[in-house]
Design a protein around this motif. Structure first.
Motif, short mmCIF file in Angstrom:
data_model
loop_
_atom_site.label_atom_id
_atom_site.label_comp_id
_atom_site.label_asym_id
_atom_site.label_seq_id
_atom_site.Cartn_x
_atom_site.Cartn_y
_atom_site.Cartn_z
N GLY A 29 29.40 70.97 16.04
CA GLY A 29 29.70 69.55 16.18
C GLY A 29 30.52 69.69 17.26
N SER A 76 21.13 72.68 23.49
CA SER A 76 20.85 71.76 22.23
C SER A 76 20.44 72.77 21.02
CB SER A 76 19.59 70.85 22.46
OG SER A 76 18.62 71.59 23.46
N ARG A 93 24.82 70.46 16.98
CA ARG A 93 24.32 69.54 15.81
C ARG A 93 24.07 68.35 16.27
NH1 ARG A 93 28.67 70.06 12.63
NH2 ARG A 93 29.62 67.83 13.16
N THR A 94 24.80 67.75 17.72
CA THR A 94 24.52 66.30 17.93
C THR A 94 23.84 66.49 19.25
OG1 THR A 94 26.92 66.37 18.79
CG2 THR A 94 26.37 65.57 16.43
N ASP A 100 25.52 65.48 21.71
CA ASP A 100 26.79 65.54 22.59
C ASP A 100 27.18 67.26 22.65
OD1 ASP A 100 29.04 65.59 24.04
OD2 ASP A 100 30.37 64.60 22.70
#
Length: 255
Positions: free
Chosen positions: A43, A205, A209-210, A212
């Protein structure tokens, strides 16, 4: 007479083979961690922590006293080996990381004296030798306080580091600005200093997890070390970043 004449040659051969053996051991260590990988499912806060540990830990070190190199020949070159502790990174995200406890970051080191008490230092470790951590960077050091007129040398420096690793799942850049003071005892040159270190990084990526995938971290970098000028130039530096200690050693030659 034959024995005495061959002794220096044998001694030189042993020194060369010893240094080559050390370098080969380092490369073997790097080869053994080629499969090292970051955990997945990271994250935004955890990506910031990756930048804190990997980004700042991989930054180029000065490894020099404040005393400037001469303009001619004024060259110092060799091999440095930094140790980057990975701390708690394997326990983040999905906890499926395979990082070793510490990552060796060897770099080829080149320093050259310039005009006006300036000195350029370059550091490089190619990514195609080992895919754990690869860095390229350098420092520009300016000696503004000379021991010839005062009781010590003082210098300011600006450094830049580019970092990539772990099958390109991490990439980033560091900028550091700071100062260093030192004392010249001819063969021994102890020094100490500090700087403000700003690091930015990205993970791929595949491990985020996101959407960002970028992170940033800044810290105070304190260090103490020494140069030992023997037939073989030696050096060591102890660093404190993010309240976490690390170290680096150097061996090479000075002209």
């Amino acid at each position: 007479m034959a024995t005495s004449s061959t002794f220096p040659t044998a001694l030189t051969y042993n020194r060369v083979m010893g240094r080559a053996s050390i370098f080969l051991l380092i490369l073997a260590w790097c080869e053994s961690i080629r499969a090292a990988s970051l955990p997945t499912g990271l994250g935004p806060t955890e990506i910031d922590h990756v930048v804190e540990v990997i980004g700042t830990g991989s930054t180029v070190r000065l490894l020099r006293s404040a005393e400037p190199l001469e303009l001619f020949p004024g060259i110092k070159l060799g091999l440095e080996i930094a140790i980057v502790p990975t701390r708690d990174l394997n326990n983040m995200g999905n906890q499926d990381g395979s990082l070793p406890v510490a990552i060796p970051v060897p770099r080829f080191y080149f320093a050259k004296g310039l005009f006006f008490n300036l000195e350029l230092i370059l550091n490089l470790f190619p990514v195609n030798i080992a895919n754990s951590l690869s860095t390229f960077g350098g420092s520009l050091k300016w000696t503004f306080f000379n021991e010839n007129q005062n009781w010590l040398h003082g210098a300011a420096f600006l450094s830049f580091t580019n970092i990539s690793g772990f099958e390109r799942t991490y990439s980033g850049n560091n900028i550091e600005m700071g100062g260093v003071v030192s004392k010249d005892f001819v063969k021994l040159k102890p020094y100490m200093g500090g700087g403000l270190l700003f690091a930015r990084g990205n993970v791929s990526s595949a491990v985020a997890r996101t959407a960002d995938t970028s992170g940033a971290h800044s810290t105070l970098h304190l260090f103490v070390g020494a140069e030992v000028e023997l037939p073989l130039s030696l050096g060591f530096q102890l660093d404190l970043m993010n309240l976490s200690p690390s170290g680096i050693i150097f061996f090479g030659v000075k002209f």
